[in-house]
Design a protein around this motif. Structure first.
Motif, PDB file in Angstrom:
ATOM      1  N   ASP A  55       0.958  -1.199   0.058  1.00  0.00           N
ATOM      2  CA  ASP A  55      -0.130   0.116  -0.041  1.00  0.00           C
ATOM      3  C   ASP A  55       0.792   1.137  -0.114  1.00  0.00           C
ATOM      4  N   PHE A  56       0.609   2.219  -0.935  1.00  0.00           N
ATOM      5  CA  PHE A  56       1.213   3.855  -0.719  1.00  0.00           C
ATOM      6  C   PHE A  56       0.049   4.532  -0.477  1.00  0.00           C
ATOM      7  N   ILE A  57       0.029   5.098   0.657  1.00  0.00           N
ATOM      8  CA  ILE A  57      -1.166   5.898   0.915  1.00  0.00           C
ATOM      9  C   ILE A  57      -0.502   7.299   1.172  1.00  0.00           C
ATOM     10  N   LYS A  58      -1.174   8.102   0.515  1.00  0.00           N
ATOM     11  CA  LYS A  58      -0.867   9.819   0.362  1.00  0.00           C
ATOM     12  C   LYS A  58      -1.994  10.465   1.335  1.00  0.00           C
ATOM     13  N   GLY A  59      -1.483  11.077   2.575  1.00  0.00           N
ATOM     14  CA  GLY A  59      -2.409  11.600   3.222  1.00  0.00           C
ATOM     15  C   GLY A  59      -3.398  10.513   4.008  1.00  0.00           C
ATOM     16  N   THR A  60      -4.485  10.557   3.590  1.00  0.00           N
ATOM     17  CA  THR A  60      -5.583   9.538   4.142  1.00  0.00           C
ATOM     18  C   THR A  60      -5.993   8.629   2.722  1.00  0.00           C
ATOM     19  N   THR A  61      -5.559   9.008   1.627  1.00  0.00           N
ATOM     20  CA  THR A  61      -5.979   8.310   0.240  1.00  0.00           C
ATOM     21  C   THR A  61      -4.898   7.109  -0.072  1.00  0.00           C
ATOM     22  N   SER A  62      -5.447   5.892  -0.255  1.00  0.00           N
ATOM     23  CA  SER A  62      -4.632   4.821  -0.885  1.00  0.00           C
ATOM     24  C   SER A  62      -4.399   5.193  -2.416  1.00  0.00           C
ATOM     25  N   GLU A  63      -3.286   5.562  -2.942  1.00  0.00           N
ATOM     26  CA  GLU A  63      -2.912   5.863  -4.104  1.00  0.00           C
ATOM     27  C   GLU A  63      -2.489   4.635  -4.924  1.00  0.00           C
ATOM     28  N   LEU A  64      -1.938   3.556  -4.326  1.00  0.00           N
ATOM     29  CA  LEU A  64      -1.665   2.349  -4.864  1.00  0.00           C
ATOM     30  C   LEU A  64      -1.730   1.085  -4.047  1.00  0.00           C
TER      31      LEU A  64
END
Length: 156
Positions: A55-64
């Motif tokens: 998982d790559f999470i930016k802020g609170t959103t999963s980007e990948l």
């Protein structure tokens, strides 16, 4: 006061660790990167169903989010010169590599993103967790040190 601070530190560590992987998963490695928005990259293993989740999470959103299994394996290489463990995979023209150094005080991981074999982003992790480094699963392909060295250090 010292006792409260110590308990708060333990609680904060547990909270962070508990959030990296889901219930029933084992943390393999993670990398936290600060900026305008925080970023976290994690590799978590589910030994029960022999899968690994990135998982790559930016802020609170999963980007990948990528799932690895026996057909789609995560690649792992241990550099015998530095004892750095590389966890990597490719998606189309992009490759993602988490470089986890030998576990010692002050050591932090690096997260690289490549496009067409050229590094387009290299981030030093602010903090990381070394997790379970020698986990054996059918969803991990261990790449030999000699094959990476003999291929111009091309990984994954």
């Amino acid at each position: 006061m010292k006792k409260f601070l110590f308990l708060a530190m333990i609680s904060a560590s547990f909270y962070s660790y508990a959030n990296e992987c889901k219930h029933g998963e084992t943390l393999i490695a993670s990398c936290e990167i600060s900026g305008k928005e925080s970023h976290i990259a994690t590799f978590c293993a589910n030994e029960k169903n022999d899968t690994i989740r990135y998982d790559f999470i930016k802020g609170t959103t999963s980007e990948l989010t990528i799932s690895f299994d026996i057909k789609n394996k995560l690649k792992r290489w241990v550099d015998l010169g530095t004892y750095t463990t590389y966890l990597g995979f490719s998606r189309g023209n992009y490759s993602y590599i988490l470089k986890v150094p030998e576990e010692k005080p002050g050591a932090v991981a690096l997260l690289d993103v490549k496009k067409n074999d050229s590094v387009i982003s290299s981030k030093r992790c602010d903090s990381n967790s070394f997790g379970e480094e020698n986990i054996k699963m059918n969803s991990i392909e261990d790449v030999s040190d000699s094959s990476v060295r003999n291929n111009g250090f091309s990984f994954p």
